[in-house]
Design a protein around this motif. Structure first.
Motif, PDB file in Angstrom:
ATOM      1  N   VAL A 212       0.845  -1.189   0.000  1.00 53.05           N
ATOM      2  CA  VAL A 212       0.000   0.000   0.000  1.00 53.05           C
ATOM      3  C   VAL A 212       0.881   1.240   0.000  1.00 53.05           C
ATOM      4  O   VAL A 212       1.884   1.304   0.732  1.00 53.05           O
ATOM      5  N   ASP A 213       0.522   2.231  -0.800  1.00 47.36           N
ATOM      6  CA  ASP A 213       1.339   3.440  -0.854  1.00 47.36           C
ATOM      7  C   ASP A 213       0.999   4.380   0.302  1.00 47.36           C
ATOM      8  O   ASP A 213       0.013   4.188   1.029  1.00 47.36           O
ATOM      9  N   PHE A 220      -5.644   6.037   6.594  1.00 47.78           N
ATOM     10  CA  PHE A 220      -5.993   4.860   7.405  1.00 47.78           C
ATOM     11  C   PHE A 220      -6.626   3.746   6.574  1.00 47.78           C
ATOM     12  O   PHE A 220      -7.429   2.964   7.073  1.00 47.78           O
ATOM     13  N   GLY A 221      -6.227   3.656   5.306  1.00 50.26           N
ATOM     14  CA  GLY A 221      -6.750   2.596   4.459  1.00 50.26           C
ATOM     15  C   GLY A 221      -6.445   1.205   4.975  1.00 50.26           C
ATOM     16  O   GLY A 221      -7.172   0.252   4.673  1.00 50.26           O
ATOM     17  N   PHE A 232     -13.825  -4.073   4.505  1.00 51.25           N
ATOM     18  CA  PHE A 232     -14.398  -2.832   5.006  1.00 51.25           C
ATOM     19  C   PHE A 232     -13.241  -1.884   5.317  1.00 51.25           C
ATOM     20  O   PHE A 232     -12.379  -2.207   6.146  1.00 51.25           O
ATOM     21  N   LEU A 233     -13.234  -0.724   4.680  1.00 52.37           N
ATOM     22  CA  LEU A 233     -12.096   0.185   4.811  1.00 52.37           C
ATOM     23  C   LEU A 233     -12.566   1.615   4.596  1.00 52.37           C
ATOM     24  O   LEU A 233     -13.659   1.848   4.051  1.00 52.37           O
ATOM     25  N   THR A 238      -9.054   5.203  -2.070  1.00 51.64           N
ATOM     26  CA  THR A 238      -9.590   4.803  -3.371  1.00 51.64           C
ATOM     27  C   THR A 238      -8.611   3.965  -4.186  1.00 51.64           C
ATOM     28  O   THR A 238      -9.011   3.033  -4.892  1.00 51.64           O
ATOM     29  N   GLY A 239      -7.327   4.296  -4.125  1.00 57.13           N
ATOM     30  CA  GLY A 239      -6.348   3.499  -4.856  1.00 57.13           C
ATOM     31  C   GLY A 239      -6.275   2.083  -4.323  1.00 57.13           C
ATOM     32  O   GLY A 239      -6.210   1.109  -5.089  1.00 57.13           O
ATOM     33  N   LEU A 240      -6.299   1.942  -3.021  1.00 57.14           N
ATOM     34  CA  LEU A 240      -6.277   0.617  -2.408  1.00 57.14           C
ATOM     35  C   LEU A 240      -7.523  -0.170  -2.777  1.00 57.14           C
ATOM     36  O   LEU A 240      -7.444  -1.378  -3.044  1.00 57.14           O
ATOM     37  N   ALA A 241      -8.673   0.489  -2.812  1.00 59.08           N
ATOM     38  CA  ALA A 241      -9.908  -0.204  -3.200  1.00 59.08           C
ATOM     39  C   ALA A 241      -9.783  -0.790  -4.603  1.00 59.08           C
ATOM     40  O   ALA A 241     -10.205  -1.928  -4.851  1.00 59.08           O
TER      41      ALA A 241
END
Length: 279
Positions: A212-213, A220-221, A232-233, A238-241
């Motif tokens: 994760v960046d 807090f992703g 659930f995050l 949005t990038g992680l999603a």
């Protein structure tokens, strides 16, 4: 990994313990995210928290509630109350005096629910804030909150192999802000939160992990909860999603912006109760 090669995911019903943020406020600062000078909207905090609870219920999970205690504004962060594996409970011992009284409240809840293997901690540990359970392993954080001696105690009480990970960035003061469990064999983490030795250990243990960046970690992703399919995050990650969708997961965005003012989000609000498998 492309969407066509992503594995088929399956959700597993989970049992969670949560605490309504009835008395939530930021009246002291024990992590870099807390600023008592910034106003908090208690009603909005409850509304956002209720959204998370409803999402868990709508996705088939069981949610128990512990009664909030006046004067303990951080008790909403139930993940810090205890670690539960095979119905064995190791209650937290908090580093800061402001949260110390939460531990007896969680101990009393488990006793009242009929758990007969409940342990007081000898050493400082902030439970699932620093303990990530996956498979037969517990990834255990230290560096800012949990005493490294507590890792041996956890291994003895809960009977799981413990891997110590050292955190080095004060923004990510708990392991659950820097790493999340996706399944019994998969994790995601922000490399910049860890010491070189711990980063090497993670790379060896989980070569296929989601990296994760900083942008997604900073919102807090990684303070996320996975049931094996749904993750659930925070809805701002949005990038992680997008990355999780590519891996075959279904991200579920949640707005917990009020609770983030105290340095907490989805995982912080969620203590998982792991039951003993029936023979």
């Amino acid at each position: 990994m492309s969407p066509t090669t992503a594995p088929v995911r399956e959700a597993t019903p989970r049992h969670y313990l949560m605490c309504r943020p009835t008395y939530f406020d930021v009246t002291y600062a024990i992590n870099p995210w807390m600023d008592p000078g910034k106003p908090v909207d208690p009603e909005l905090a409850v509304e956002q928290w209720e959204q998370l609870r409803r999402l868990y219920l709508e996705h088939g999970h069981t949610v128990d509630l512990i009664e909030p205690v006046d004067g303990l504004p951080d008790m909403v962060f139930a993940a810090n109350g205890a670690t539960v594996v095979d119905d064995r409970v190791l209650v937290a011992r908090f580093r800061h005096a402001e949260r110390a009284a939460e531990a007896p409240a969680y101990y009393a809840w488990f006793m009242l629910q009929g758990y007969d293997d409940v342990h007081h901690a000898e050493y400082v540990n902030e439970a699932e804030g620093d303990y990530m359970v996956l498979g037969d392993t517990v990834l255990a954080g230290t560096g800012f909150r949990t005493d490294p001696r507590a890792h041996t105690e956890l291994e003895e009480v809960l009977g799981r192999r413990v891997v110590t990970l050292n955190l080095v960035d004060p923004r990510f003061y708990h392991l659950d802000t820097a790493l999340a469990v996706l399944s019994d064999t998969e994790v995601m983490y922000y490399p910049g939160a860890f010491s070189p030795q711990s980063l090497a250990a993670l790379r060896e243990l989980y070569p296929g992990a989601v990296l994760v960046d900083e942008a997604d970690a900073d919102v807090f992703g990684l303070n996320a909860v996975s049931d094996g399919l749904h993750v659930f995050l925070p809805d701002t990650a949005t990038g992680l999603a997008r990355t999780l969708r590519e891996r075959g997961f279904e991200p579920v965005g949640v707005d917990l912006s009020e609770l983030l003012k105290a340095g907490g989000s989805v995982k912080c609000c969620t203590l998982e109760i792991r039951h003993r498998a029936e023979a």
